[in-house]
Design a protein around this motif. Structure first.
Motif, PDB file in Angstrom:
ATOM      1  N   TYR A  17       0.799  -1.223   0.000  1.00  0.00           N
ATOM      2  CA  TYR A  17       0.000   0.000   0.000  1.00  0.00           C
ATOM      3  C   TYR A  17       0.833   1.274   0.000  1.00  0.00           C
ATOM      4  O   TYR A  17       0.295   2.352  -0.137  1.00  0.00           O
ATOM      5  CB  TYR A  17      -0.924  -0.004   1.219  1.00  0.00           C
ATOM      6  N   GLN A  41      -1.705   1.087  -5.374  1.00  0.00           N
ATOM      7  CA  GLN A  41      -1.154   0.024  -4.539  1.00  0.00           C
ATOM      8  C   GLN A  41      -0.697  -1.137  -5.429  1.00  0.00           C
ATOM      9  O   GLN A  41      -1.047  -1.186  -6.601  1.00  0.00           O
ATOM     10  CB  GLN A  41      -2.198  -0.436  -3.519  1.00  0.00           C
ATOM     11  N   LYS A 303       3.826   0.974   4.732  1.00  0.00           N
ATOM     12  CA  LYS A 303       2.442   0.523   4.915  1.00  0.00           C
ATOM     13  C   LYS A 303       2.383  -0.986   4.709  1.00  0.00           C
ATOM     14  O   LYS A 303       3.401  -1.627   4.506  1.00  0.00           O
ATOM     15  CB  LYS A 303       1.522   1.240   3.920  1.00  0.00           C
ATOM     16  N   THR A 306       1.385  -6.318   0.711  1.00  0.00           N
ATOM     17  CA  THR A 306       0.294  -7.190   0.282  1.00  0.00           C
ATOM     18  C   THR A 306       0.697  -8.180  -0.806  1.00  0.00           C
ATOM     19  O   THR A 306      -0.063  -9.069  -1.135  1.00  0.00           O
ATOM     20  CB  THR A 306      -0.885  -6.353  -0.247  1.00  0.00           C
TER      21      THR A 306
END
Lengths: 315, 457
Positions: A17, A41, A303, A306
């Motif tokens: 992110y 992202q 952040k 992912t």
């Protein structure tokens, strides 16, 4: 410190992110390169089989980064997709790339021919969450948000549908390197296993339901077979990743750490001894499967992480 | 009224726009030379086809009131348009290097041949279990110590887009000459503190210059530095606890402190190396190794004592805590020289400091005694400095020595044991050298007390 040729062969890339993609020295945990992924992202990462390029699935684009330069910007931009691209992958010889996205389409992108015409597109009814290529390289398994799994035969364009559970999103599909098992996980934390039987020459692969089990309490986000087909890893929103024995799908290890938050992605080392995970606590981690211990953290993202991509090398 | 289909007006508008957005002033210069062309244009192009409104005619001849044609190059602020154009240019340049592949729906069906070329069926192969390169190197490096600055990796701001970052050029003053010609580019998240920036720098350094013995973060200070890498030593180092956003300098020098507690000090590493050389020479001559080592240690010790005695009257500042009557600790700079002792509170921005300490100066002649009190568990040491109260307060007394009974007061301080010992040692060495009247009187008073006590018993 390794010399460059050696270093090039083990690649760990992470993204998330914070709009950056980071490359890591896997043994020391030092980030040696940060690439900008300014517009969105990172949904998924994959390294080309020749280890030259890194593909990042983003919002409306797939970006390709050169792994062997210091260019922090992408060198190729695959454009013309609406909505998020959720998954990306490559044919083993690098002939084409496949992608799936929230625009309910699976696309095949021609990588070798000079023309930009792309050979194929496959449309489904709901946003595509995952695409998995069978090791035979001619069948794609596609999962979508309505809970359907499609087997798309690339040669004949025929497709076949499976609905393991109604009212559940398929979040990931994996097939083991031998092509004997397929696993799918859904947003209820459940894992379904099929045994696969390869057909002769142009015959399709046959799928037989084999097993189902509750792998996690919440969303299961990713599943992946180990290179030796002995293990299956599943990651989840319940802040764990779990290693399962493929012989009887019993739990082998629970990879858990205080406050690691959602575990989004996972990848095995080529000897199936270690597994990397990417999680919302801004780090990627490496775990020893035998002991179930975390061996190292890769910290530097600002952040949630992912997506990760890993390419190992046999010695 | 000027309309957009009025050619003359349009031309003039374009000219004005050029002049107002061109920061170099070059447009203007070229256009002044076109006066003739302009006149011709004015004649050929009917400026106002409808001659109803004659007032605008005047306006046109002036072109614009706020634009004056200058023949010299005026210095102008960059207009917003120029900035925006430049940004667009940069984006264009960047994207220019990117190959764009747009999705096009394939209209033609793929031929059999193409399908066979593209989709080659493979038999899944049994992969022989081999050792992975990753596992091999990972195991090899498992015993390697973990980089101590690893925790600072999270302050790395490189490549961040939506996060505020600050970019620095850091000069590494501790490296050998040939390695420190170029500053290290460091990009740090704006929320970091100075000490975290130092940690991030050390993380980078430790991977780049693996041979150098890097020390813990509090051994280093960041100093304001010139573009050419010359550290500005007139200013103290940036307060390690402050946020980096507070300081606007892009060029900084990383300096290794010889002692982490010192605030203004630049390592005396030169003397150390010289000493080392001396002993290397001796090594060759002496026969017995043990004797030699003993000799070295005693010599070193003697040298050390001598050095300390020599250096005692030299000014040196220490960061210590002062313990006041309420037993509250206040951080202060304790400056000690042969002449005087200065107590200077560390400047804090907070308005809510509970205990305030005024800066105090004491002439060395007023100081009577200095001794350690106790060592706490956390390796801290408290010590006190005893001074003559009457002398200190009666500066206008013509001859303080005539004061018959001096009353003594003391300050209490706390510092790390090593620092406390150094301070006590330093002050006592100075006091010994000076042997002031205050000291004599204090000693006499102590002696009297001692005898009184003895007599009572």
């Amino acid at each position: 410190m390794f010399d460059k040729s050696e270093m090039d062969q083990v690649i760990l890339a992470t993204g998330g992110y914070d709009h950056t993609i980071k490359l890591w020295h896997t043994h020391s945990g030092i980030c040696y390169r940060t690439m900008q992924h300014a517009e969105s992202q990172v949904n998924a990462l994959e390294i080309t089989p020749d280890k030259q390029l890194l593909a990042a699935a983003s919002y409306q684009h797939i970006y390709m980064y050169d792994l062997n330069s210091n260019n922090s910007n992408p060198i190729v931009n695959y454009d013309g997709i609406t909505k998020n691209v959720t998954d990306v992958g490559f044919e083993v010889d690098g002939r084409w790339m496949y992608s799936g996205g929230e625009d309910c389409r699976v696309r095949l992108w021609d990588l070798k021919s000079k023309g930009t015409q792309c050979p194929k597109i496959f449309e489904v009814q709901a946003p595509v969450t995952c695409v998995c290529l069978h090791p035979n390289q001619v069948e794609l398994f596609v999962g979508d948000q309505s809970g359907i799994i499609y087997r798309w035969d690339l040669k004949t364009d025929h497709n076949e549908q499976l609905i393991p559970e109604s009212d559940a999103m398929i979040l990931d599909i994996a097939i083991d390197p031998l092509g004997t098992h397929m696993a799918a996980v859904n947003n209820k934390g459940r894992c379904y296993i099929w045994s696969l039987k390869s057909g002769q020459i142009d015959e399709p692969t046959k799928m037989n339901p084999k097993h189902k089990f509750d792998a996690h309490k919440r969303h299961a986000l990713k599943c992946e077979f180990s290179p030796d087909s002995r293990y299956l890893v599943t990651t989840s929103a319940d802040q764990t990743a779990k290693i399962w024995n493929t012989s009887d799908f019993s739990l082998r290890q629970e990879l858990k750490q205080e406050n690691q938050r959602w575990v989004w992605d996972a990848a095995f080392s080529s000897d199936s001894q270690y597994v990397f995970t990417a999680s919302s606590d801004y780090t990627a981690k490496i775990w020893n499967i035998e002991k179930g211990t975390m061996e190292k953290e890769y910290a530097g993202h600002q952040k949630a992480v992912t997506a990760l991509a890993f390419r190992d090398c046999a010695v | 009224m000027a309309l957009y289909d009025n050619k003359y007006w349009l031309l003039s508008h374009i000219r004005n726009s050029f002049i107002s957005t061109d920061d170099t002033g070059m447009c203007e210069l070229i256009m002044t030379g076109e006066e003739g062309v302009r006149k011709h244009l004015k004649q050929s192009l009917d400026s106002y086809p409808d001659d109803e409104d004659s007032e605008d005619e005047d306006d046109l001849s002036h072109e614009s009131y706020d634009l004056q044609l200058d023949t010299d190059f005026p210095l102008r602020y960059r207009s917003n348009t120029a900035v925006r154009l430049e940004k667009l240019e940069q984006v264009k340049k960047r994207t220019g290097r990117i190959k764009h592949i747009k999705w096009e729906t394939n209209k033609n069906e793929l031929s059999e041949e193409q399908i066979d070329q593209l989709f080659v069926k493979k038999e899944p192969k049994v992969i022989e279990p081999k050792q992975s390169l990753f596992s091999k190197t990972f195991k090899e490096h498992k015993m390697m110590p973990i980089n101590p600055y690893m925790d600072y990796a999270k302050f790395d701001g490189s490549g961040q887009v939506n996060l505020q970052v600050k970019k620095y050029r850091i000069f590494l003053t501790m490296l050998p000459e040939h390695q420190r010609n170029y500053p290290l580019a460091v990009c740090c998240t704006s929320s970091a503190k100075i000490q975290e920036l130092i940690g991030l720098i050390l993380l980078k350094c430790s991977t780049m210059y693996e041979d150098y013995p890097w020390k813990p973060v509090n051994n280093y200070g960041l100093y304001i530095t010139e573009e050419d890498g010359e550290v500005d030593r007139d200013f103290p180092n940036l307060d390690p606890r402050e946020n980096i956003a507070k300081f606007g300098f892009a060029c900084l020098g990383l300096v290794e402190h010889s002692d982490p507690s010192k605030c203004v000090s630049f390592g005396n590493s030169e003397t150390v190396t010289i000493r080392k050389f001396d002993y290397n020479d001796k090594k060759g001559k002496d026969s017995s190794k043990q004797d030699q080592e003993k000799q070295i240690t005693t010599d070193l010790h003697l040298m050390d004592v001598h050095k300390k005695a020599m250096e005692a009257p030299l000014y040196k500042s220490f960061k210590v805590y002062m313990i006041n009557k309420m037993r509250a600790k206040v951080e202060i700079h304790l400056g000690i020289s042969g002449e005087k002792i200065e107590i200077d509170p560390v400047q804090k921005n907070s308005k809510f400091v509970l205990v305030k300490q005024k800066p105090i100066n004491h002439d060395m002649d007023m100081i009577a005694w200095c001794e350690p009190i106790e060592t706490t568990k956390s390796n801290k040491m408290t010590f006190k400095i005893i001074y003559s109260h009457s002398f200190a307060n009666a500066e206008n007394v013509s001859s303080p020595t005539l004061q018959s009974s001096a009353s003594f007061k003391s300050y209490e301080f706390e510092a790390d044991q090593s620092i406390a010992e150094e301070i006590v040692n330093k002050i006592n060495l100075i006091l010994d050298l000076r042997s002031s009247d205050t000291r004599k009187e204090y000693l006499a008073a102590q002696e009297r007390k001692y005898y009184k006590k003895k007599a009572l018993i």
